[in-house]
Design a protein around this motif. Sequence first.
Motif, PDB file in Angstrom:
ATOM      1  N   ALA A  90       0.818  -1.227   0.000  1.00  0.00           N
ATOM      2  CA  ALA A  90       0.000   0.000   0.000  1.00  0.00           C
ATOM      3  C   ALA A  90       0.846   1.271   0.000  1.00  0.00           C
ATOM      4  O   ALA A  90       0.455   2.286  -0.574  1.00  0.00           O
ATOM      5  N   ILE A  91       2.017   1.224   0.615  1.00  0.00           N
ATOM      6  CA  ILE A  91       2.866   2.409   0.732  1.00  0.00           C
ATOM      7  C   ILE A  91       3.664   2.673  -0.546  1.00  0.00           C
ATOM      8  O   ILE A  91       4.204   3.757  -0.759  1.00  0.00           O
ATOM      9  N   VAL A  92       3.737   1.675  -1.426  1.00  0.00           N
ATOM     10  CA  VAL A  92       4.570   1.800  -2.634  1.00  0.00           C
ATOM     11  C   VAL A  92       3.934   2.790  -3.609  1.00  0.00           C
ATOM     12  O   VAL A  92       2.745   2.703  -3.904  1.00  0.00           O
ATOM     13  N   GLY A  93       4.738   3.730  -4.078  1.00  0.00           N
ATOM     14  CA  GLY A  93       4.224   4.717  -5.036  1.00  0.00           C
ATOM     15  C   GLY A  93       4.159   6.126  -4.478  1.00  0.00           C
ATOM     16  O   GLY A  93       3.391   6.960  -4.965  1.00  0.00           O
ATOM     17  N   ILE A  94       4.960   6.412  -3.432  1.00  0.00           N
ATOM     18  CA  ILE A  94       5.046   7.781  -2.923  1.00  0.00           C
ATOM     19  C   ILE A  94       5.506   8.703  -4.058  1.00  0.00           C
ATOM     20  O   ILE A  94       6.443   8.394  -4.782  1.00  0.00           O
ATOM     21  N   GLN A  95       4.818   9.824  -4.211  1.00  0.00           N
ATOM     22  CA  GLN A  95       5.149  10.795  -5.267  1.00  0.00           C
ATOM     23  C   GLN A  95       5.889  11.984  -4.643  1.00  0.00           C
ATOM     24  O   GLN A  95       5.495  12.481  -3.590  1.00  0.00           O
ATOM     25  N   ARG A  96       6.931  12.410  -5.333  1.00  0.00           N
ATOM     26  CA  ARG A  96       7.730  13.515  -4.809  1.00  0.00           C
ATOM     27  C   ARG A  96       8.060  14.515  -5.909  1.00  0.00           C
ATOM     28  O   ARG A  96       8.121  14.163  -7.084  1.00  0.00           O
ATOM     29  N   GLY A  97       8.311  15.733  -5.480  1.00  0.00           N
ATOM     30  CA  GLY A  97       8.836  16.764  -6.372  1.00  0.00           C
ATOM     31  C   GLY A  97       9.696  17.702  -5.550  1.00  0.00           C
ATOM     32  O   GLY A  97       9.477  17.857  -4.346  1.00  0.00           O
ATOM     33  N   ILE A  98      10.683  18.309  -6.179  1.00  0.00           N
ATOM     34  CA  ILE A  98      11.596  19.206  -5.465  1.00  0.00           C
ATOM     35  C   ILE A  98      11.648  20.554  -6.161  1.00  0.00           C
ATOM     36  O   ILE A  98      11.668  20.640  -7.389  1.00  0.00           O
ATOM     37  N   GLU A  99      11.649  21.608  -5.359  1.00  0.00           N
ATOM     38  CA  GLU A  99      11.872  22.971  -5.842  1.00  0.00           C
ATOM     39  C   GLU A  99      13.141  23.471  -5.164  1.00  0.00           C
ATOM     40  O   GLU A  99      13.173  23.598  -3.949  1.00  0.00           O
ATOM     41  N   ARG A 100      14.174  23.701  -5.949  1.00  0.00           N
ATOM     42  CA  ARG A 100      15.458  24.134  -5.392  1.00  0.00           C
ATOM     43  C   ARG A 100      15.747  25.573  -5.824  1.00  0.00           C
ATOM     44  O   ARG A 100      15.730  25.893  -7.009  1.00  0.00           O
ATOM     45  N   GLU A 101      16.001  26.450  -4.869  1.00  0.00           N
ATOM     46  CA  GLU A 101      16.342  27.838  -5.153  1.00  0.00           C
ATOM     47  C   GLU A 101      17.855  28.020  -5.116  1.00  0.00           C
ATOM     48  O   GLU A 101      18.548  27.365  -4.332  1.00  0.00           O
ATOM     49  N   ALA A 102      18.350  28.909  -5.972  1.00  0.00           N
ATOM     50  CA  ALA A 102      19.790  29.192  -5.983  1.00  0.00           C
ATOM     51  C   ALA A 102      20.028  30.577  -6.563  1.00  0.00           C
ATOM     52  O   ALA A 102      19.527  30.909  -7.636  1.00  0.00           O
ATOM     53  N   LEU A 103      20.802  31.392  -5.858  1.00  0.00           N
ATOM     54  CA  LEU A 103      21.179  32.703  -6.378  1.00  0.00           C
ATOM     55  C   LEU A 103      22.176  32.543  -7.521  1.00  0.00           C
ATOM     56  O   LEU A 103      23.059  31.681  -7.473  1.00  0.00           O
ATOM     57  N   ARG A 104      22.032  33.381  -8.545  1.00  0.00           N
ATOM     58  CA  ARG A 104      23.064  33.492  -9.572  1.00  0.00           C
ATOM     59  C   ARG A 104      24.122  34.473  -9.085  1.00  0.00           C
ATOM     60  O   ARG A 104      23.797  35.572  -8.639  1.00  0.00           O
ATOM     61  N   THR A 105      25.393  34.054  -9.168  1.00  0.00           N
ATOM     62  CA  THR A 105      26.465  34.970  -8.780  1.00  0.00           C
ATOM     63  C   THR A 105      27.484  35.063  -9.922  1.00  0.00           C
ATOM     64  O   THR A 105      27.538  34.206 -10.800  1.00  0.00           O
ATOM     65  N   ASN A 106      28.304  36.122  -9.864  1.00  0.00           N
ATOM     66  CA  ASN A 106      29.404  36.222 -10.821  1.00  0.00           C
ATOM     67  C   ASN A 106      30.578  35.371 -10.342  1.00  0.00           C
ATOM     68  O   ASN A 106      30.505  34.736  -9.283  1.00  0.00           O
ATOM     69  N   LYS A 107      31.640  35.356 -11.101  1.00  0.00           N
ATOM     70  CA  LYS A 107      32.775  34.477 -10.789  1.00  0.00           C
ATOM     71  C   LYS A 107      33.472  34.871  -9.491  1.00  0.00           C
ATOM     72  O   LYS A 107      34.213  34.075  -8.913  1.00  0.00           O
ATOM     73  N   GLN A 108      33.256  36.107  -9.046  1.00  0.00           N
ATOM     74  CA  GLN A 108      33.861  36.556  -7.796  1.00  0.00           C
ATOM     75  C   GLN A 108      32.960  36.298  -6.582  1.00  0.00           C
ATOM     76  O   GLN A 108      33.326  36.594  -5.450  1.00  0.00           O
ATOM     77  N   GLY A 109      31.777  35.751  -6.844  1.00  0.00           N
ATOM     78  CA  GLY A 109      30.857  35.471  -5.745  1.00  0.00           C
ATOM     79  C   GLY A 109      29.922  36.615  -5.425  1.00  0.00           C
ATOM     80  O   GLY A 109      29.220  36.589  -4.413  1.00  0.00           O
ATOM     81  N   GLY A 110      29.888  37.634  -6.277  1.00  0.00           N
ATOM     82  CA  GLY A 110      28.949  38.739  -6.086  1.00  0.00           C
ATOM     83  C   GLY A 110      27.626  38.445  -6.774  1.00  0.00           C
ATOM     84  O   GLY A 110      27.559  37.668  -7.738  1.00  0.00           O
ATOM     85  N   LEU A 111      26.562  39.061  -6.287  1.00  0.00           N
ATOM     86  CA  LEU A 111      25.229  38.831  -6.842  1.00  0.00           C
ATOM     87  C   LEU A 111      25.167  39.245  -8.306  1.00  0.00           C
ATOM     88  O   LEU A 111      25.638  40.321  -8.682  1.00  0.00           O
ATOM     89  N   SER A 112      24.580  38.393  -9.133  1.00  0.00           N
ATOM     90  CA  SER A 112      24.436  38.720 -10.550  1.00  0.00           C
ATOM     91  C   SER A 112      23.514  39.923 -10.729  1.00  0.00           C
ATOM     92  O   SER A 112      22.485  40.033 -10.080  1.00  0.00           O
ATOM     93  N   THR A 113      23.910  40.813 -11.635  1.00  0.00           N
ATOM     94  CA  THR A 113      23.063  41.961 -11.966  1.00  0.00           C
ATOM     95  C   THR A 113      22.434  41.797 -13.350  1.00  0.00           C
ATOM     96  O   THR A 113      21.742  42.690 -13.832  1.00  0.00           O
ATOM     97  N   ARG A 114      22.689  40.662 -13.977  1.00  0.00           N
ATOM     98  CA  ARG A 114      22.125  40.421 -15.305  1.00  0.00           C
ATOM     99  C   ARG A 114      20.655  40.000 -15.197  1.00  0.00           C
ATOM    100  O   ARG A 114      20.259  39.366 -14.221  1.00  0.00           O
ATOM    101  N   PRO A 115      19.869  40.302 -16.227  1.00  0.00           N
ATOM    102  CA  PRO A 115      18.475  39.831 -16.225  1.00  0.00           C
ATOM    103  C   PRO A 115      18.411  38.315 -16.388  1.00  0.00           C
ATOM    104  O   PRO A 115      19.393  37.671 -16.782  1.00  0.00           O
ATOM    105  N   HIS A 116      17.254  37.763 -16.082  1.00  0.00           N
ATOM    106  CA  HIS A 116      17.013  36.329 -16.270  1.00  0.00           C
ATOM    107  C   HIS A 116      17.302  35.963 -17.729  1.00  0.00           C
ATOM    108  O   HIS A 116      16.731  36.572 -18.642  1.00  0.00           O
ATOM    109  N   PRO A 117      18.190  35.001 -17.976  1.00  0.00           N
ATOM    110  CA  PRO A 117      18.592  34.712 -19.364  1.00  0.00           C
ATOM    111  C   PRO A 117      17.428  34.169 -20.201  1.00  0.00           C
ATOM    112  O   PRO A 117      16.789  33.189 -19.823  1.00  0.00           O
ATOM    113  N   VAL A 118      17.172  34.786 -21.328  1.00  0.00           N
ATOM    114  CA  VAL A 118      16.064  34.349 -22.182  1.00  0.00           C
ATOM    115  C   VAL A 118      16.308  32.941 -22.720  1.00  0.00           C
ATOM    116  O   VAL A 118      15.363  32.206 -23.034  1.00  0.00           O
ATOM    117  N   ALA A 119      17.570  32.519 -22.769  1.00  0.00           N
ATOM    118  CA  ALA A 119      17.890  31.186 -23.294  1.00  0.00           C
ATOM    119  C   ALA A 119      17.339  30.067 -22.418  1.00  0.00           C
ATOM    120  O   ALA A 119      17.170  28.941 -22.886  1.00  0.00           O
TER     121      ALA A 119
END
Length: 524
Positions: free
Chosen positions: A21-50
């Motif tokens: 009866a327990i077989v078939g648990i459904q899961r989904g994950i939402e993972r958040e992550a900041l975009r940063t530049n190579k120096q570790g600073g917050l990205s100032t670029r817009p959300h990439p259209v690609a």
Amino acid sequence: MTCTQLQQRLSALSAPSELAAIVGIQRGIEREALRTNKQGGLSTRPHPVAIGCALTNSMITTDFSEALLEFITPVSDDPKETLAQLRDLQKFTLEELDGELLWPVSMPCYIQSQEEIPLAQFGSSNIGRMKTLYREGLKNRYGSMMQAIAGVHFNISFPQSLWRSLQSQSGDSGDLQAFISDGYLGLIRNFKRELWLISYLFGASPALCSSFLEGRKTDLPFKSLGKGSLYLEHGTALRLGDLGYTNSAQSSLKVMYNSLEEYVDGLKKAISLPSNLYQNLADYHAAVPQQLNKNILQIENEFYSPIRPKRNARSGEKPTEALLRGGIEYIEIRALDVNPFADTGIDLQQIYFLDVFLTYCLLKASPQMSWEEQTQTQENLDQVVNQGRNPELMLVRNAQEVSLTQWAGDIFAELALVADYMDMAHGVSHYSETVNELATWVDAPEKTTSGRYMAKLLAANTDNGVFALELAKEYLEQHQKWQYHSFDKAYLQQQAEQSVVAQKEIEAADTLSFEAFLDDYFKG
């Protein structure tokens, strides 16, 4: 000794006819992550259209900020598949970020001022503008720095076969969906009672960059590290404490979980009651609005809770309307920090543990919860957030003081029973192995995620941000080597392109002015 409800249910579910009866648990994950530049600073670029439009791409979107990405996996009954999907989404995104990185911890990178944090943009449609104005309201109410904290949301639903078995065991002959909703609410109450254990085991934000405080005073006994980091000696999850996703204005809200009607009623009051705190902020009727409205909550999503009952909403339907229409469909766990030791922000061991822990919360007796008890659960969580790795820490259980180690030991004894049952049902051994391993963390706080994290920082006397940047670069290399598993690149590109078309269609279909659109939304 009397048999507990948990033992009775496990015994009944272990019968050969019920075992699957327990077989078939459904899961989904939402993972958040900041975009940063190579120096570790917050990205100032817009959300990439690609990578598509945040409004209409169901798998790659943004949260509060244009720089705060959110990866959303489809629903699956295979946790390994879910993690592979997450890895695919991150690989695809990193390939389109032109050298930018995904920040691998919950607390933000170095940010000089909250004005540097750009609000997420969703296009020119009424619904898109509403989403951005809602975030403007969050910024003006709580500050953008708090909103730049990243987390992992874990969604879970149990199979209908389990619900039918439990309903039969209980002798309930009523509506199955009503039984399911009551069962999920029982799970939520038990989760709140023992949420502190999740923070103890998996809390991963014991340190932060001092810039996060923006000069604010705090009573927390911070120690300094490196060039500009602060940490709590025994802390586990600052993200869940007074510096993170808390809202003193909401502390008076009596949103409770004893019935679906009670929960919905509490939320509806919050979105309809004006707040004295926000009367000076212009609402959507103004030429330059600063928030959607002047109520305690602008919309239901503003309610900060470590766990939520959910149902997939229809187009234009509010979350509470969906719940009242169809009952609770799944549960969203919002209490997880980003795991810095996993390139996906969550690992298989955590998923296996959450499977067992949430099944345990579902099967054990769950008495109604008074407001006083609910307040006490928050106080226990606050204690663990700030000093969970203190071996002397005392919590309050059933109005009695008890040590964290004793209470955790009692919980693990019952989790072992649930894990044995789940292993037997699935023909595996990983549930018991996971519970047995994590049980050793109770008397060894250095094994916890926050303990391991602080050991790394202290051993090198390095800043939180320096360590996170090293991890971000390491995970970039791992993703570059990763071979697409669940999705291929062409499919993800197609999804991105379709989302651009879908956003344009939504924008073209608008017939109302923005003000009329919101008049209609809040009237409903």
